[in-house]
Design a protein around this motif. Structure first.
Motif, PDB file in Angstrom:
ATOM      1  N   ILE A   4     -38.753  10.890 -57.814  1.00 21.33           N
ATOM      2  CA  ILE A   4     -37.620   9.958 -57.785  1.00 21.33           C
ATOM      3  C   ILE A   4     -37.449   9.426 -59.193  1.00 21.33           C
ATOM      4  O   ILE A   4     -38.402   8.891 -59.786  1.00 21.33           O
ATOM      5  N   LEU A   5     -36.263   9.568 -59.752  1.00 26.24           N
ATOM      6  CA  LEU A   5     -35.980   9.091 -61.102  1.00 26.24           C
ATOM      7  C   LEU A   5     -35.106   7.848 -61.021  1.00 26.24           C
ATOM      8  O   LEU A   5     -34.098   7.836 -60.313  1.00 26.24           O
ATOM      9  N   VAL A   6     -35.493   6.800 -61.738  1.00 24.77           N
ATOM     10  CA  VAL A   6     -34.760   5.536 -61.755  1.00 24.77           C
ATOM     11  C   VAL A   6     -34.245   5.288 -63.162  1.00 24.77           C
ATOM     12  O   VAL A   6     -35.008   5.343 -64.139  1.00 24.77           O
ATOM     13  N   PHE A   7     -32.937   5.012 -63.272  1.00 21.66           N
ATOM     14  CA  PHE A   7     -32.384   4.590 -64.562  1.00 21.66           C
ATOM     15  C   PHE A   7     -32.707   3.106 -64.719  1.00 21.66           C
ATOM     16  O   PHE A   7     -32.109   2.249 -64.079  1.00 21.66           O
ATOM     17  N   ALA A   8     -33.698   2.808 -65.552  1.00 24.58           N
ATOM     18  CA  ALA A   8     -34.151   1.437 -65.774  1.00 24.58           C
ATOM     19  C   ALA A   8     -33.407   0.876 -66.979  1.00 24.58           C
ATOM     20  O   ALA A   8     -33.891   0.946 -68.119  1.00 24.58           O
ATOM     21  N   HIS A   9     -32.232   0.332 -66.704  1.00 24.93           N
ATOM     22  CA  HIS A   9     -31.401  -0.179 -67.795  1.00 24.93           C
ATOM     23  C   HIS A   9     -32.061  -1.403 -68.424  1.00 24.93           C
ATOM     24  O   HIS A   9     -32.686  -2.200 -67.749  1.00 24.93           O
ATOM     25  N   GLN A  10     -31.903  -1.513 -69.719  1.00 25.09           N
ATOM     26  CA  GLN A  10     -32.521  -2.620 -70.443  1.00 25.09           C
ATOM     27  C   GLN A  10     -31.477  -3.385 -71.240  1.00 25.09           C
ATOM     28  O   GLN A  10     -30.392  -2.880 -71.538  1.00 25.09           O
TER      29      GLN A  10
END
Length: 326
Positions: A4-10
């Motif tokens: 599972i890939l999560v776009f961890a926006h910063q």
């Protein structure tokens, strides 16, 4: 389900609340499917935020430190996230369905040839079958969906997940990836940033929001709302009608097509309560409505209703609070 890939926006050197929510959802999904959750972070400060992503549950944090990714560009982000998704061998890509997510989900699903499901708040796992749960009919019910393609891009509804507690002892690996972006790939270019918000607090992060609608009669009323918001340490929002009229910038819009918020206190001033607006304040703890129309739908959602002209209520409340708080 493999990875599972999560776009961890910063934002800066820290993950945004939306990025942390997406990681929380991804971690729950991974646990239910005996899978592994991984994060992807973009921009020159991504390596600093990668440790936070691991503390939020990611076993691997992919970092793409190309400085061209410091400013959001939809084409660059789609190209980069597509490349990372392929390298991660993931089946599911999770993105916070905020303003950026609304740009990305459909484009990425098309690029990946995946199903897309948005406004997701929960899931159910039965064997190898995955059911996605999202609100429907203006949050009056929940729908359950199954996708027809092996890969899926999931947009997580804002403020629908509990933020994960940071586990500094969680072990993970940071993997830098190259993205050969060039100036030629940028179709649109940022010329200047304009501070459009009336305060420095993001709607999605605010504990107190005072929103104005068509009932204010014009842009002047928002000055009074801002004065009150400043006293309370909050920020100003608006209905779609007020934004469409050009009274305030569109980034102040609260609702299903704007910002989905979950403040401790939401004061709706001159807002009738259209279904899309009500969908954006479902998670607000306390709602106070001020409106001259006793039949306005907003009163059905309000914990406290004031049937009066805001021009008498707001100035009086502001003066009273000045004596108490200042």
């Amino acid at each position: 389900m493999s990875n599972i890939l999560v776009f961890a926006h910063q934002q800066g050197e820290s993950l945004t609340p939306g990025g942390r929510e997406a990681l929380a959802f991804g971690s729950r999904l991974a646990s239910a499917n005996d899978a592994e959750v991984r994060a992807v972070l973009l921009g020159s400060s991504s390596e600093k935020s990668a440790k936070e992503a691991i503390a939020c549950g990611a076993s691997i944090a992919y970092t793409v430190s190309n400085p061209l990714l410091d400013e959001y560009d939809v084409d660059l982000y789609v190209n980069c996230l597509h490349k990372v998704f392929q390298q991660s061998s993931a089946d599911v890509l999770i993105i916070s369905f905020d303003r950026m997510g609304k740009d990305l989900v459909g484009r990425l699903a098309t690029r990946i040839s995946a199903s897309a499901i948005t406004e997701v708040v929960d899931f159910r796992t039965e064997g190898e079958e995955q059911t996605w749960i999202r609100p429907i009919y203006g949050d009056k019910a929940y729908g359950e969906y199954k996708t027809t393609r092996p890969k899926v891009v999931v947009g997580i509804r804002q403020k629908s997940q509990e933020l994960p507690s940071l586990d500094e002892n969680h072990i993970g690996e940071i993997i830098p990836l190259d993205f050969a972006a060039s100036e030629d790939m940028i179709v649109t270019r940022l010329v200047v940033k304009i501070q459009a918000a009336l305060s420095g607090i993001r709607l999605e992060d605010a504990r107190i929001i005072i929103s104005g609608g068509r009932g204010l009669g014009g842009p002047e009323g928002f000055t009074e709302l801002q004065t009150l918001a400043n006293l309370l340490g909050g920020t100003v929002g608006a209905s779609r009608a007020a934004c469409d009229a050009g009274w305030v910038p569109s980034n102040l819009q609260v609702g299903q097509t704007g910002a989905v918020v979950a403040p401790d206190l939401y004061i709706a001033v001159g807002i009738s309560g259209a279904s899309q607006h009500l969908a954006g304040i479902t998670s607000a703890k306390t709602v106070i409505a001020i409106n001259t129309d006793p039949e306005a739908p907003i009163f059905k959602r309000a914990n406290i209703g004031v049937i009066a002209d805001y021009k008498t209520v707001i100035p009086a409340l502001t003066e009273k609070l000045k004596k108490v708080l200042v």
